[in-house]
Design a protein around this motif. Structure first.
Motif, PDB file in Angstrom:
ATOM      1  N   ALA A   1     156.435  11.610 -52.671  1.00  0.00           N
ATOM      2  CA  ALA A   1     156.239  10.487 -51.760  1.00  0.00           C
ATOM      3  C   ALA A   1     155.508  10.960 -50.509  1.00  0.00           C
ATOM      4  N   GLN A   2     154.712  10.065 -49.979  1.00  0.00           N
ATOM      5  CA  GLN A   2     154.003  10.416 -48.757  1.00  0.00           C
ATOM      6  C   GLN A   2     154.915  10.221 -47.560  1.00  0.00           C
ATOM      7  N   SER A   3     154.655  10.985 -46.520  1.00  0.00           N
ATOM      8  CA  SER A   3     155.449  10.852 -45.304  1.00  0.00           C
ATOM      9  C   SER A   3     154.598  11.236 -44.115  1.00  0.00           C
ATOM     10  N   VAL A   4     155.096  10.909 -42.948  1.00  0.00           N
ATOM     11  CA  VAL A   4     154.382  11.254 -41.725  1.00  0.00           C
ATOM     12  C   VAL A   4     155.393  11.741 -40.698  1.00  0.00           C
ATOM     13  N   THR A   5     155.050  12.817 -40.004  1.00  0.00           N
ATOM     14  CA  THR A   5     155.941  13.418 -39.012  1.00  0.00           C
ATOM     15  C   THR A   5     155.243  13.502 -37.670  1.00  0.00           C
ATOM     16  N   GLN A   6     155.826  12.895 -36.681  1.00  0.00           N
ATOM     17  CA  GLN A   6     155.337  13.051 -35.324  1.00  0.00           C
ATOM     18  C   GLN A   6     156.184  14.119 -34.660  1.00  0.00           C
ATOM     19  N   LEU A   7     155.518  15.150 -34.225  1.00  0.00           N
ATOM     20  CA  LEU A   7     156.215  16.383 -33.859  1.00  0.00           C
ATOM     21  C   LEU A   7     156.928  16.301 -32.522  1.00  0.00           C
ATOM     22  N   ASP A   8     156.574  15.361 -31.688  1.00  0.00           N
ATOM     23  CA  ASP A   8     157.190  15.237 -30.366  1.00  0.00           C
ATOM     24  C   ASP A   8     157.683  13.816 -30.164  1.00  0.00           C
ATOM     25  N   SER A   9     158.913  13.656 -29.728  1.00  0.00           N
ATOM     26  CA  SER A   9     159.401  12.299 -29.456  1.00  0.00           C
ATOM     27  C   SER A   9     158.960  11.835 -28.058  1.00  0.00           C
ATOM     28  N   HIS A  10     158.755  12.804 -27.142  1.00  0.00           N
ATOM     29  CA  HIS A  10     158.288  12.494 -25.791  1.00  0.00           C
ATOM     30  C   HIS A  10     157.236  13.526 -25.394  1.00  0.00           C
ATOM     31  N   VAL A  11     156.189  13.028 -24.718  1.00  0.00           N
ATOM     32  CA  VAL A  11     155.165  13.902 -24.150  1.00  0.00           C
ATOM     33  C   VAL A  11     154.888  13.420 -22.728  1.00  0.00           C
ATOM     34  N   SER A  12     154.849  14.365 -21.800  1.00  0.00           N
ATOM     35  CA  SER A  12     154.520  14.028 -20.409  1.00  0.00           C
ATOM     36  C   SER A  12     153.278  14.801 -19.994  1.00  0.00           C
ATOM     37  N   VAL A  13     152.323  14.081 -19.404  1.00  0.00           N
ATOM     38  CA  VAL A  13     151.113  14.719 -18.882  1.00  0.00           C
ATOM     39  C   VAL A  13     150.807  14.118 -17.518  1.00  0.00           C
ATOM     40  N   SER A  14     150.076  14.868 -16.722  1.00  0.00           N
ATOM     41  CA  SER A  14     149.652  14.352 -15.423  1.00  0.00           C
ATOM     42  C   SER A  14     148.395  13.502 -15.597  1.00  0.00           C
ATOM     43  N   GLU A  15     148.267  12.524 -14.753  1.00  0.00           N
ATOM     44  CA  GLU A  15     147.068  11.677 -14.780  1.00  0.00           C
ATOM     45  C   GLU A  15     145.827  12.558 -14.614  1.00  0.00           C
ATOM     46  N   GLY A  16     144.809  12.282 -15.450  1.00  0.00           N
ATOM     47  CA  GLY A  16     143.574  13.057 -15.371  1.00  0.00           C
ATOM     48  C   GLY A  16     143.539  14.283 -16.268  1.00  0.00           C
ATOM     49  N   THR A  17     144.669  14.640 -16.878  1.00  0.00           N
ATOM     50  CA  THR A  17     144.710  15.804 -17.770  1.00  0.00           C
ATOM     51  C   THR A  17     144.647  15.332 -19.228  1.00  0.00           C
ATOM     52  N   PRO A  18     144.340  16.277 -20.147  1.00  0.00           N
ATOM     53  CA  PRO A  18     144.192  15.863 -21.558  1.00  0.00           C
ATOM     54  C   PRO A  18     145.515  15.451 -22.195  1.00  0.00           C
ATOM     55  N   VAL A  19     145.385  14.580 -23.185  1.00  0.00           N
ATOM     56  CA  VAL A  19     146.527  14.125 -23.968  1.00  0.00           C
ATOM     57  C   VAL A  19     146.400  14.662 -25.390  1.00  0.00           C
ATOM     58  N   LEU A  20     147.517  15.149 -25.922  1.00  0.00           N
ATOM     59  CA  LEU A  20     147.571  15.559 -27.330  1.00  0.00           C
ATOM     60  C   LEU A  20     148.877  15.039 -27.910  1.00  0.00           C
TER      61      LEU A  20
END
Lengths: 114, 113
Positions: A1-20
């Motif tokens: 069966a196919q599945s999908v995993t999101q590795l982080d439940s929360h991510v915090s970044v400062s405004e103007g910095t990159p998002v991943l």
């Protein structure tokens, strides 16, 4: 069966910095993959989708995602975060083994720090 | 502009009550879906419909039923509400040619006491 995993439940970044925002999938077929965004008190909105064309997919609001088959990943990125990007993001895979239903990841909440 | 509307944003019902959640789309989409969203679990498909009077079970159909008498309207029914059905319910629709690009309503937050 196919599945999908999101590795982080929360991510915090400062405004103007990159998002991943990270997403890994498992699939025995060439998958279709999507990212959806849910702003507070709003329904989900499609950000972008990969359907076996170009591996780098551009979406709305400056987001993009790269399909990497060797890593079974479909990470979402943005060069510079904006306060309005604060939302929950869902990675989604099309499950060709289950009557073509789509499977949602559990979500990553993105916090933008001023 | 694409629009999916849900009859209520917030709903409070008592255990054992019959609950109707309504969803209407104005895009002439063939496919309609009901999901529930719970913290840490993402979205889970309850039922979907690909045509009027047609329905298919999703991952968690127990305790729910659906009705689609008109193309634009898809109703979710909780025959006898229970506290474990307290959740956010999301309706979505998609075109026949692109099942996976779904358009979502704003959701109904149902509390069963």
């Amino acid at each position: 069966a196919q599945s999908v995993t999101q590795l982080d439940s929360h991510v915090s970044v400062s405004e103007g910095t990159p998002v991943l925002l990270r997403c890994n999938y498992s699939s025995s077929y060439s998958p279709s993959l999507f990212w959806y965004v849910q702003h507070p008190n709003k329904g989900l909105q499609l950000l972008l989708k990969y359907t076996s064309a170009a591996t780098l997919v551009k979406g709305i609001n400056g987001f993009e995602a790269e399909f990497k088959k060797s890593e079974t990943s479909f990470h979402l990125t943005k060069p510079s975060a904006h306060m309005s990007d604060a939302a929950e993001y869902f990675c989604v895979v099309r499950d060709m083994n289950r009557d073509d239903k789509i499977i949602f990841g559990k979500g990553t909440r993105l916090h933008i720090l001023p | 502009d694409v629009k999916v509307t849900q009859s209520s944003r917030y709903l409070v019902k008592r255990t054992g009550e019959k609950v109707f959640l309504e969803c209407v789309q104005d895009m002439d989409h063939e496919n309609m879906f009901w999901y529930r969203q719970d913290p840490g679990l993402g979205l889970r498909l309850i039922y979907f419909s690909y045509d009027v009077k047609m329905k298919e079970k999703g991952d968690i159909p127990e305790g729910y039923s659906v009705s689609r008498e008109k193309k634009e309207r898809f109703s979710l029914i909780l025959e006898s509400a229970s506290t474990n059905q307290t959740s956010m319910y999301l309706c979505a629709s998609s075109d026949l040619t692109d099942l996976y690009e779904q358009y979502f309503g704003p959701g109904t937050r149902l509390t069963v006491t």
